[in-house]
Design an enzyme around this catalytic site. Sequence first.
Site, PDB file in Angstrom:
ATOM      1  N   GLU A 248      -6.468  -7.519  -0.746  1.00  0.00           N
ATOM      2  CA  GLU A 248      -6.936  -7.514   0.644  1.00  0.00           C
ATOM      3  C   GLU A 248      -8.389  -7.070   0.695  1.00  0.00           C
ATOM      4  O   GLU A 248      -8.778  -6.129   0.021  1.00  0.00           O
ATOM      5  CB  GLU A 248      -6.165  -6.493   1.490  1.00  0.00           C
TER       6      GLU A 248
ATOM      7  N   GLU B 226       0.833  -1.208   0.000  1.00  0.00           N
ATOM      8  CA  GLU B 226       0.000   0.000   0.000  1.00  0.00           C
ATOM      9  C   GLU B 226       0.869   1.259   0.000  1.00  0.00           C
ATOM     10  O   GLU B 226       0.803   2.082   0.922  1.00  0.00           O
ATOM     11  CB  GLU B 226      -0.955   0.006   1.195  1.00  0.00           C
TER      12      GLU B 226
HETATM   13  C1  GLA Z   1      -4.140  -2.375   5.002  1.00  0.00           C
HETATM   14  C2  GLA Z   1      -2.789  -3.032   5.118  1.00  0.00           C
HETATM   15  C3  GLA Z   1      -2.799  -4.303   5.904  1.00  0.00           C
HETATM   16  C4  GLA Z   1      -3.704  -4.149   7.108  1.00  0.00           C
HETATM   17  C5  GLA Z   1      -5.072  -3.754   6.658  1.00  0.00           C
HETATM   18  C6  GLA Z   1      -6.076  -3.654   7.768  1.00  0.00           C
HETATM   19  O1  GLA Z   1      -4.888  -2.790   3.945  1.00  0.00           O
HETATM   20  O2  GLA Z   1      -2.180  -3.281   3.872  1.00  0.00           O
HETATM   21  O3  GLA Z   1      -1.487  -4.571   6.309  1.00  0.00           O
HETATM   22  O4  GLA Z   1      -3.181  -3.156   7.937  1.00  0.00           O
HETATM   23  O5  GLA Z   1      -4.997  -2.488   6.067  1.00  0.00           O
HETATM   24  O6  GLA Z   1      -7.350  -3.293   7.317  1.00  0.00           O
END
Ligand code: GLA
Length: 686
Positions: A323, A166
């Site tokens: 995710e 991210e």
């Molecule tokens: C982000 C991060 C993950 C985790 C999620 C929790 O997407 O990439 O590592 O912290 O949030 O929602």
Amino acid sequence: MAAARSHRWLRWPENTAGRGSGRKLAYGADYNPEQWPREVWDEDVRLMREAGVNIVSLGVFSWARIQPGPDEWDFAWLDEVMDLLHANGIAVDLATATASPPPWLTTLHPEILPVTAAGETVWPGARQHWRPTSPVFRTHALRLAETVARRYADHPALTAWHISNELGCHNVYDYSGDAAAAFRIWLRERYGTVERLNTAWGTAFWSQHYTGFDQVLPPRLAASHPNPTQQLDFKRFSSDALKEYLRAERAVLESATPDVPITTNFMVMGETRGMNYADWAAEVDFVSNDHYVRPGAQALDELSFSANLTGNIAGGRPWFLMEHSTSAVNWQPVNRAKAPGELARDSLLHVAHGADAVCFFQWRQSAAGAEKYHSAMVPHAGPESAVFRAVADLGRRLEELAPLAGSHRKPAPVAILFDWESWWASEQDSHPSSLLRYRQEALDWYSAMLARGVRADVVPLGTPLEHYRMVVAPILHMVGEDRAKELVRYTESGGHLVATYFSAVVDENDHAWLGGYPGPLRDLLGLRIEEFVPLLPDEEVRLDDGSAGTLWSDDITVTDPQVEVLASYADGPRAGQAAITRRSAGAGSAAYVSTRLGAQGLTGVAARLLAKAGVAGELPPRLRGSVELAVRADAASEYWFVVNRTAEPVDLADLGGEPIDPADAPEGGAGVLPPRGAAVLRRPTA
Ligand code: GLA
Ligand code: GLA
């Protein structure tokens, strides 16, 4: 911009679960075994197999474990995990592990830490405390990426590289000295001379004229509103700086493993806006996205909107849902558990919009740390739980859906334009209203289309428009001459354009168009706006078609007698003046909506505009609003995803098509969708 990449998808190891080398959907999670004792790993892989997991993202936050000191490396544990996963038929999307620098590094090199606009250091203690422009950080991170890449280059489990994590989630805006130096280089490349920068930034205003690039700074905490074009350029620069960092990691991976595809997880969701993903998409082999649902009336619409936009950023090709959550998250004010059915429905809605991978954060719910209340595939309660049963059931369903893997999004009849630069520019400070929300207006239009049962593609600016019957441009604030000409050509060739308030008000430098708004679209729309009339937070303005607007109104003069006034203001200081207009233009038309009507109000307007444009819903009227339809297609078949938006069962009897998963309709036919259910019907390609 880099040449578009080869669009490589996962390189599946031969023994992967989900069988063979044929089509399959990827299913899995972020896997963080370093949080658990060794014996848990055996249970992990056993449960992964039980759940149908065939891929995990590994090592995302493992820097401190892999490299415990500047010249110390510990790969024994990771070797073991890689081998264990491979032995169990689970492929690995291996992270470069650079997302969270370890304490030894920030102690040795505090100069990698980001700095806020007010000059405060962003200290270590959480994650992603690094400057995208720090040469010191880059040296250390690239060394790590290279060491990992060389070690696992030939590991049979390796299926893709997961760059960082991210990018920009917590560190998109850094105002440090490194950022200032990189910003100046970026500005030199953009403008060539400082005089051109002065012109673009309008520095005649407030005595801001520069005589050298060395005087230019990021828009740090200032006495009043910093220069708007400086602010906008800093947003452009910050997105580019992270993109450059992504390229730097990619170059290291490419030289170690030219055949392994690379990706990084985007955050096309909610108000996350710092990274211009339409511009980033060409940098990766396949687009990946993370998405988390925010409770509220438009929660499901927002999920669909984000998935749809991600699919269009990916050019209609399959993308990777890296995710989402099985149930609650830990970072909202109140973190709601998902209702029964939602886990699968949310996942399948991403697949409906082109995802060929369904992954969660994370595999096993952490017992310690800031995310211990974040749901996972294996919750604190263990595998004897509703969540794990739903996870395993989804694994089974995704195996049934394997035949649709590789199919593309079927383009919709309507497009909603989405433009990061208009988002950034329209919400800057010192504007007519601080209440304007760019993405919300776009989402409201999307909700209106869902309510009418009409599919709409949310497309980045620059997407060819000629195939769309209707194009909605919500708050397309920044319109230069070329963009305006493109929109005129679109309507002349028969397209139906709909623009809203605060569109085409400034050019690419954020300079106002003169002579009346919306400068370059005035003739096309057949109207002229002398003043904006924004509304106070609790204020409403009634329209004579029975609807009511909030947020905004315009002082409109209709300049072309051909313009049809679809609604006028019924009260307030502009009573009697036009509020919604439509002008026939060539074979097409150009409409304007001057106030915020919200999802419900727009549903009525959309009905009228769609009818005039000759766009009909593909769903039977009975199902419109309660069911979302999304369509994927390959050479032989269309895959109609029907998603129940309600908490009631919905009978699909008159829809036609055969469910791919026989469990969706035990009695044959299209079946009945349970509350919050989703099904996929196969139909011959139209
Ligand atoms: C982000 C991060 C993950 C985790 C999620 C929790 O997407 O990439 O590592 O912290 O949030 O929602
Ligand atoms: C003050 C300043 C002006 C201008 C106005 C705007 O009066 O002196 O330069 O900024 O505010 O309201």
